[in-house]
Design an enzyme around this catalytic site. Structure first.
Site, PDB file in Angstrom:
ATOM      1  N   ASP A  45      26.531 -31.246  38.360  1.00  0.00           N
ATOM      2  CA  ASP A  45      27.876 -31.768  38.103  1.00  0.00           C
ATOM      3  C   ASP A  45      27.892 -33.147  37.446  1.00  0.00           C
ATOM      4  O   ASP A  45      27.268 -34.077  37.958  1.00  0.00           O
ATOM      5  CB  ASP A  45      28.663 -31.908  39.407  1.00  0.00           C
ATOM      6  CG  ASP A  45      28.752 -30.627  40.202  1.00  0.00           C
ATOM      7  OD1 ASP A  45      28.191 -29.612  39.763  1.00  0.00           O
ATOM      8  OD2 ASP A  45      29.378 -30.646  41.272  1.00  0.00           O
ATOM      9  N   TRP A  56      26.314 -35.845  46.938  1.00  0.00           N
ATOM     10  CA  TRP A  56      26.970 -34.812  46.163  1.00  0.00           C
ATOM     11  C   TRP A  56      28.039 -35.433  45.269  1.00  0.00           C
ATOM     12  O   TRP A  56      28.071 -36.639  45.066  1.00  0.00           O
ATOM     13  CB  TRP A  56      27.550 -33.740  47.095  1.00  0.00           C
ATOM     14  CG  TRP A  56      26.485 -32.995  47.848  1.00  0.00           C
ATOM     15  CD1 TRP A  56      25.187 -32.830  47.472  1.00  0.00           C
ATOM     16  CD2 TRP A  56      26.624 -32.356  49.120  1.00  0.00           C
ATOM     17  NE1 TRP A  56      24.508 -32.102  48.417  1.00  0.00           N
ATOM     18  CE2 TRP A  56      25.356 -31.787  49.434  1.00  0.00           C
ATOM     19  CE3 TRP A  56      27.678 -32.170  50.015  1.00  0.00           C
ATOM     20  CZ2 TRP A  56      25.136 -31.070  50.617  1.00  0.00           C
ATOM     21  CZ3 TRP A  56      27.456 -31.448  51.185  1.00  0.00           C
ATOM     22  CH2 TRP A  56      26.193 -30.912  51.471  1.00  0.00           C
ATOM     23  N   ASP A  59      33.845 -33.627  47.057  1.00  0.00           N
ATOM     24  CA  ASP A  59      34.121 -33.955  45.655  1.00  0.00           C
ATOM     25  C   ASP A  59      35.383 -34.808  45.482  1.00  0.00           C
ATOM     26  O   ASP A  59      36.301 -34.446  44.741  1.00  0.00           O
ATOM     27  CB  ASP A  59      34.260 -32.684  44.819  1.00  0.00           C
ATOM     28  CG  ASP A  59      33.163 -31.672  45.064  1.00  0.00           C
ATOM     29  OD1 ASP A  59      32.053 -32.093  45.438  1.00  0.00           O
ATOM     30  OD2 ASP A  59      33.405 -30.466  44.895  1.00  0.00           O
ATOM     31  N   GLU A  97      36.824 -26.875  43.975  1.00  0.00           N
ATOM     32  CA  GLU A  97      35.658 -27.745  43.860  1.00  0.00           C
ATOM     33  C   GLU A  97      35.905 -28.752  42.737  1.00  0.00           C
ATOM     34  O   GLU A  97      36.604 -28.469  41.771  1.00  0.00           O
ATOM     35  CB  GLU A  97      34.404 -26.929  43.550  1.00  0.00           C
ATOM     36  CG  GLU A  97      33.911 -26.083  44.706  1.00  0.00           C
ATOM     37  CD  GLU A  97      32.494 -25.590  44.474  1.00  0.00           C
ATOM     38  OE1 GLU A  97      31.572 -26.117  45.134  1.00  0.00           O
ATOM     39  OE2 GLU A  97      32.305 -24.684  43.656  1.00  0.00           O
ATOM     40  N   TRP A 116      27.745 -20.786  38.960  1.00  0.00           N
ATOM     41  CA  TRP A 116      27.038 -20.543  40.219  1.00  0.00           C
ATOM     42  C   TRP A 116      26.681 -19.078  40.438  1.00  0.00           C
ATOM     43  O   TRP A 116      25.950 -18.753  41.375  1.00  0.00           O
ATOM     44  CB  TRP A 116      27.853 -21.083  41.391  1.00  0.00           C
ATOM     45  CG  TRP A 116      27.712 -22.571  41.514  1.00  0.00           C
ATOM     46  CD1 TRP A 116      28.684 -23.510  41.365  1.00  0.00           C
ATOM     47  CD2 TRP A 116      26.507 -23.293  41.793  1.00  0.00           C
ATOM     48  NE1 TRP A 116      28.169 -24.781  41.519  1.00  0.00           N
ATOM     49  CE2 TRP A 116      26.841 -24.676  41.787  1.00  0.00           C
ATOM     50  CE3 TRP A 116      25.190 -22.919  42.034  1.00  0.00           C
ATOM     51  CZ2 TRP A 116      25.885 -25.665  42.024  1.00  0.00           C
ATOM     52  CZ3 TRP A 116      24.240 -23.916  42.268  1.00  0.00           C
ATOM     53  CH2 TRP A 116      24.597 -25.260  42.259  1.00  0.00           C
TER      54      TRP A 116
END
Length: 517
Positions: free
Chosen positions: A53, A107, A185, A235, A321
């Site tokens: 990401d 993350w 996120d 997400e 994904w």
């Protein structure tokens, strides 16, 4: 708005053409890599390892500072790496910014420049919020604060989370844990009307909103829910404001979502609406989509320096994904896995039907890297025709018009014998990118090969800007209302281009090829 079509419909066309493009990573290609290297020419790639990401860039000291998830192993634990750019095309790598701690990965999140010193770290400090698993327990996904006072090169972490996962901390049963662990996120935006920060966090069934005066103390507001849970969880959400072409001001909520089960994209969905300090409100709970390909996920946007209200930039991870954890050809050829899309320029426009949509255009600075331009004469094709050109890093721009042809388009990445190619065309009420004939054993993307977006079935012309790089294709349709982005595993020799029209002739005009070096 909803569109009744399947992106998995298989089209068997007669077109067999190909085009190979160039790549840009900001890293020099060595002589040893010159033969056999698959490293992108004009896309951001990591020097080595796994890229995931992107994190929303901030602008400081004359450069855009982009962070991205990075690990030494495919889909492994890691942290944030740092790269800078002045134009959105060439990047300089600076290594690790938020490091992996022992069993404590970092993350996704976002960074902001705290120009007014709301957090007390100093005016101009860069403050990042990032998701981490508290106590290395997956259900305790919580938001931690990092601060930088040297322009975003090094960060110091506060020891405790600033946004707690109350659901995760109280969950005990497997069902409670499963529902609570998705809390990640964070994306931050300054609400000038209320002089406070707004943060949106992705959840499995909704987006959670928080506000804060100082980036440290956060208060939960009302969630944004959407009735169609077949769209998947939220997400890498995004929240920002833009001024549309008619002068009106709008809030935009975006998120990366998996709508594969209902035949819609697995990319960036968005809603336009208002923020009243308590909740995000939209007139239409059905999202629009910023990309219809397979590979434009975890996208981030940020304001253009010269026109922050009217234009934004956007970039995404070119992976999915459904197959992201697999090896790819560049693992063997160049020692890395993953690339970002090209940077786009976004603008918000009112549509004739009354709603507002984001339109995309390739970042203008790409034209500064054109090494040669080839203009080919217009031609009418009935069947297929190979163009007298080959390459591996370029833009192909052209117009296609027809009267009765059933299927028209362009093939890029065409092998010499025509068996390998990626088709880009218009068929019925769809515009599509089909990479099935570019598949490779060992790196197969089946069944995720053909992506399609809605287009007027009555249309008899289309304008295409097609960006080909060593391992990717990005297609901008007409004025940028539609974009399809896909990784494509081009092999050596997949460097040709051909045109095709099935059932009746089509005219291909304005054929311009801009090669990058």
């Amino acid at each position: 708005m909803t569109h009744d079509f399947s992106r998995r419909h298989v089209l068997q066309g007669t077109g067999a053409g190909a085009l190979a493009l160039f790549t840009s990573s900001g890293m020099p290609i060595t002589a040893a890599q010159a033969q056999g290297s698959l490293r992108a020419v004009y896309h951001l790639t990591p020097p080595s390892g796994w890229l995931c990401d992107p994190q929303r860039p901030v602008y400081a000291n004359g450069a855009h500072h982009l962070y991205y998830l990075h690990s030494g192993q495919n889909n492994g634990p890691g942290g944030w790496d740092h790269a800078t750019t002045t134009d959105g095309v060439t990047f300089t790598h600076h290594g690790v910014a938020l490091p992996l701690q022992p069993d404590f990965p970092v993350w996704s999140g976002s960074a902001v420049v705290d120009t007014s010193n709301t957090a007390g770290f100093g005016a101009g400090a860069i403050v990042a919020l990032a998701t981490q698993p508290t106590d290395n327990i997956r259900k305790y996904q919580e938001q931690y604060l990092y601060l930088s006072t040297d322009g975003g090169y090094t960060f110091t972490a506060l020891p405790n989370p600033v946004i707690f996962n109350s659901d995760g901390r109280t969950a005990t049963t497997p069902a409670e844990i499963e529902n609570a662990e998705w809390f990640r996120d964070p994306k931050i935006h300054w609400d000038a009307a209320r002089s406070e920060w707004v943060c949106v966090i992705g959840r499995a069934r909704y987006a959670a909103f928080y506000t804060s005066p100082n980036l440290r103390d956060w208060q939960l507001k009302r969630n944004f829910d959407y009735p169609n849970h077949a769209l998947g969880g939220i997400e890498c959400p995004d929240i920002f404001q833009m001024t549309a072409n008619d002068g009106t001001r709008h809030w935009v909520l975006g998120a990366s979502m998996d709508a594969y089960s209902v035949g819609l994209p697995m990319t960036f969905a968005y809603w336009t609406g208002t923020w009243d300090g308590e909740e995000f409100i939209t007139n239409n709970l059905d999202p629009q989509w910023l990309d219809w390909g397979w590979d434009w996920y975890a996208a981030v946007t940020w304001p253009a320096v010269d026109a922050p209200d009217e234009r934004r930039y956007a970039v995404a991870w070119m992976n999915n994904w459904k197959y992201a954890a697999r090896d790819v050809p560049t693992d063997a050829s160049d020692g890395y896995n993953g690339q970002n899309s090209i940077v786009r320029e976004l603008r918000l426009e009112r549509q004739p039907e009354g709603w507002y949509s984001l339109l995309s255009a390739p970042v203008g600075a790409l034209l500064n890297y054109v090494s040669s331009t080839t203009v080919l004469p217009d031609r009418t094709v009935n069947g297929s025709a190979v163009l007298p050109w080959s390459g591996s890093a370029y833009e192909l721009e052209l117009d296609i018009s027809w009267d009765a042809a059933a299927n028209v388009g362009v093939s890029v990445g065409r092998s010499a014998n025509g068996t390998r190619h990626t088709n880009i065309g218009k068929y019925g009420d769809e515009v599509y990118v089909d990479r099935a004939s570019s598949d490779q054993s060992g790196f197969s993307l089946v069944p995720y090969t053909r992506a399609a977006a809605p287009i007027d079935a009555a249309a008899r012309s289309v304008h295409l800007r097609i960006f080909v790089d060593k391992q990717s294709v990005e297609v901008f349709v007409n004025a940028g209302q539609t974009v399809l982005s896909q990784q494509v595993h081009f092999a050596d020799g997949d460097t040709g281009i051909s045109l095709y029209a099935d059932g009746d002739p089509a005219t291909f005009s304005g054929i311009t090829i801009r090669e990058f070096s």
